[in-house]
Design a protein around this motif. Structure first.
Motif, PDB file in Angstrom:
ATOM      1  N   ARG A   1      11.053   6.316 -15.451  1.00  0.00           N
ATOM      2  CA  ARG A   1      12.264   7.136 -15.460  1.00  0.00           C
ATOM      3  C   ARG A   1      13.439   6.466 -16.174  1.00  0.00           C
ATOM      4  N   GLY A   2      14.294   7.336 -16.688  1.00  0.00           N
ATOM      5  CA  GLY A   2      15.566   6.877 -17.221  1.00  0.00           C
ATOM      6  C   GLY A   2      15.632   6.682 -18.721  1.00  0.00           C
ATOM      7  N   TRP A   3      14.666   7.239 -19.452  1.00  0.00           N
ATOM      8  CA  TRP A   3      14.761   7.189 -20.909  1.00  0.00           C
ATOM      9  C   TRP A   3      16.021   7.956 -21.319  1.00  0.00           C
ATOM     10  N   ARG A   4      16.797   7.391 -22.230  1.00  0.00           N
ATOM     11  CA  ARG A   4      18.034   8.044 -22.661  1.00  0.00           C
ATOM     12  C   ARG A   4      17.769   9.370 -23.370  1.00  0.00           C
ATOM     13  N   GLU A   5      16.684   9.407 -24.157  1.00  0.00           N
ATOM     14  CA  GLU A   5      16.296  10.636 -24.851  1.00  0.00           C
ATOM     15  C   GLU A   5      14.808  10.561 -25.198  1.00  0.00           C
ATOM     16  N   PRO A   6      14.178  11.709 -25.384  1.00  0.00           N
ATOM     17  CA  PRO A   6      12.738  11.719 -25.660  1.00  0.00           C
ATOM     18  C   PRO A   6      12.430  11.434 -27.138  1.00  0.00           C
ATOM     19  N   VAL A   7      12.654  10.195 -27.544  1.00  0.00           N
ATOM     20  CA  VAL A   7      12.399   9.772 -28.919  1.00  0.00           C
ATOM     21  C   VAL A   7      10.891   9.678 -29.170  1.00  0.00           C
ATOM     22  N   GLU A   8      10.517   9.509 -30.427  1.00  0.00           N
ATOM     23  CA  GLU A   8       9.095   9.435 -30.778  1.00  0.00           C
ATOM     24  C   GLU A   8       8.380   8.301 -30.040  1.00  0.00           C
ATOM     25  N   PHE A   9       9.066   7.176 -29.817  1.00  0.00           N
ATOM     26  CA  PHE A   9       8.468   6.062 -29.089  1.00  0.00           C
ATOM     27  C   PHE A   9       8.116   6.473 -27.660  1.00  0.00           C
ATOM     28  N   MET A  10       8.901   7.344 -27.060  1.00  0.00           N
ATOM     29  CA  MET A  10       8.583   7.834 -25.714  1.00  0.00           C
ATOM     30  C   MET A  10       7.285   8.652 -25.741  1.00  0.00           C
ATOM     31  N   HIS A  11       7.096   9.456 -26.764  1.00  0.00           N
ATOM     32  CA  HIS A  11       5.846  10.215 -26.893  1.00  0.00           C
ATOM     33  C   HIS A  11       4.666   9.247 -26.949  1.00  0.00           C
ATOM     34  N   HIS A  12       4.807   8.201 -27.753  1.00  0.00           N
ATOM     35  CA  HIS A  12       3.756   7.195 -27.861  1.00  0.00           C
ATOM     36  C   HIS A  12       3.490   6.549 -26.492  1.00  0.00           C
ATOM     37  N   CYS A  13       4.562   6.143 -25.807  1.00  0.00           N
ATOM     38  CA  CYS A  13       4.419   5.457 -24.530  1.00  0.00           C
ATOM     39  C   CYS A  13       3.816   6.365 -23.458  1.00  0.00           C
ATOM     40  N   THR A  14       4.102   7.642 -23.519  1.00  0.00           N
ATOM     41  CA  THR A  14       3.499   8.593 -22.577  1.00  0.00           C
ATOM     42  C   THR A  14       1.979   8.555 -22.692  1.00  0.00           C
TER      43      THR A  14
ATOM     44  N   ALA B   1       0.807  -1.227   0.000  1.00  0.00           N
ATOM     45  CA  ALA B   1       0.000   0.000   0.000  1.00  0.00           C
ATOM     46  C   ALA B   1       0.837   1.273   0.000  1.00  0.00           C
ATOM     47  N   GLU B   2       2.129   1.176  -0.348  1.00  0.00           N
ATOM     48  CA  GLU B   2       3.008   2.355  -0.346  1.00  0.00           C
ATOM     49  C   GLU B   2       3.706   2.589  -1.678  1.00  0.00           C
ATOM     50  N   ARG B   3       4.413   1.554  -2.180  1.00  0.00           N
ATOM     51  CA  ARG B   3       5.276   1.767  -3.336  1.00  0.00           C
ATOM     52  C   ARG B   3       5.531   0.468  -4.076  1.00  0.00           C
ATOM     53  N   VAL B   4       5.590   0.582  -5.398  1.00  0.00           N
ATOM     54  CA  VAL B   4       5.989  -0.515  -6.270  1.00  0.00           C
ATOM     55  C   VAL B   4       7.053   0.049  -7.205  1.00  0.00           C
ATOM     56  N   LEU B   5       8.135  -0.722  -7.400  1.00  0.00           N
ATOM     57  CA  LEU B   5       9.218  -0.293  -8.278  1.00  0.00           C
ATOM     58  C   LEU B   5       9.673  -1.466  -9.121  1.00  0.00           C
ATOM     59  N   TRP B   6       9.693  -1.245 -10.445  1.00  0.00           N
ATOM     60  CA  TRP B   6      10.157  -2.261 -11.388  1.00  0.00           C
ATOM     61  C   TRP B   6      11.368  -1.730 -12.140  1.00  0.00           C
ATOM     62  N   GLU B   7      12.228  -2.649 -12.544  1.00  0.00           N
ATOM     63  CA  GLU B   7      13.305  -2.351 -13.487  1.00  0.00           C
ATOM     64  C   GLU B   7      13.026  -3.132 -14.757  1.00  0.00           C
ATOM     65  N   VAL B   8      13.073  -2.456 -15.898  1.00  0.00           N
ATOM     66  CA  VAL B   8      12.810  -3.124 -17.175  1.00  0.00           C
ATOM     67  C   VAL B   8      14.068  -3.900 -17.570  1.00  0.00           C
ATOM     68  N   ILE B   9      13.912  -5.225 -17.709  1.00  0.00           N
ATOM     69  CA  ILE B   9      15.073  -6.060 -18.023  1.00  0.00           C
ATOM     70  C   ILE B   9      15.034  -6.635 -19.434  1.00  0.00           C
ATOM     71  N   ASP B  10      13.859  -6.674 -20.070  1.00  0.00           N
ATOM     72  CA  ASP B  10      13.761  -7.134 -21.452  1.00  0.00           C
ATOM     73  C   ASP B  10      12.580  -6.426 -22.096  1.00  0.00           C
ATOM     74  N   ALA B  11      12.877  -5.740 -23.198  1.00  0.00           N
ATOM     75  CA  ALA B  11      11.864  -4.914 -23.857  1.00  0.00           C
ATOM     76  C   ALA B  11      12.507  -4.278 -25.080  1.00  0.00           C
ATOM     77  N   PRO B  12      11.749  -3.448 -25.808  1.00  0.00           N
ATOM     78  CA  PRO B  12      12.408  -2.641 -26.828  1.00  0.00           C
ATOM     79  C   PRO B  12      13.567  -1.855 -26.200  1.00  0.00           C
ATOM     80  N   ALA B  13      14.589  -1.598 -26.982  1.00  0.00           N
ATOM     81  CA  ALA B  13      15.833  -0.999 -26.469  1.00  0.00           C
ATOM     82  C   ALA B  13      15.602   0.270 -25.655  1.00  0.00           C
ATOM     83  N   GLU B  14      14.626   1.076 -26.043  1.00  0.00           N
ATOM     84  CA  GLU B  14      14.392   2.343 -25.339  1.00  0.00           C
ATOM     85  C   GLU B  14      13.948   2.133 -23.893  1.00  0.00           C
ATOM     86  N   TRP B  15      13.351   0.982 -23.594  1.00  0.00           N
ATOM     87  CA  TRP B  15      12.841   0.703 -22.252  1.00  0.00           C
ATOM     88  C   TRP B  15      13.864   0.017 -21.352  1.00  0.00           C
TER      89      TRP B  15
END
Length: 146
Positions: free
Chosen positions: A101-114, A64-78
């Motif tokens: 957090r931690g996108w290397r740069e705000p690429v078009e895929f980041m806009h889509h994911c937002t 009931a406080e916090r959840v944190l994930w690290e992306v370990i397999d996905a498209p390269a941007e993730w």
């Protein structure tokens, strides 16, 4: 580095929100029906979509406080980005402070994911407030990327 940030209020207890973020059944009811894995710390959650998927290592699941994930397999941007869900109560609402957090740069895929994160957060809100979410493949399609 660039980040996706959202804030949403849900009229449900924090414990229910937490369950929807940490159990296979809860995640499948608002994000993607094709969800596998373990939402406990140290576990790996596997989410599949058309045309691909994402694997998340669960770093934290504080009830009931916090959840944190690290992306370990996905498209390269993730890969190596982190997704957090901080929960607090404000009146009748559980407030989710969401961050991808931690996108290397705000690429078009980041806009889509937002935009897609926003639609899935609304699916989570709908699930907890009405009993019905809109997980993939029943989610809102925003482009040919889905």
């Amino acid at each position: 580095m660039a980040d996706i940030l959202h804030r949403v209020g849900i009229t449900a207890p924090r414990e229910e929100v937490f369950r929807a973020l940490t159990t296979r059944e809860g995640l499948a009811d608002w994000w993607t029906r094709d969800t596998r894995g373990d939402g406990a710390p140290g576990g790996v959650l596997e989410f599949r979509f058309v045309p691909g998927g994402f694997d998340m290592k669960v770093l934290e699941a504080q009830p009931a406080e916090r959840v944190l994930w690290e992306v370990i397999d996905a498209p390269a941007e993730w890969v190596d980005t982190r997704i957090s869900w901080d929960l607090r109560t404000e009146g009748d609402y559980t407030i989710i402070m969401f961050a991808h957090r931690g996108w290397r740069e705000p690429v078009e895929f980041m806009h889509h994911c937002t935009t897609k994160w926003a639609t899935y957060l609304m699916s989570l809100k709908s699930l907890l407030e009405t009993g019905k979410g809109a997980p993939a493949p029943d989610d809102v399609m925003i482009s040919d990327w889905h």
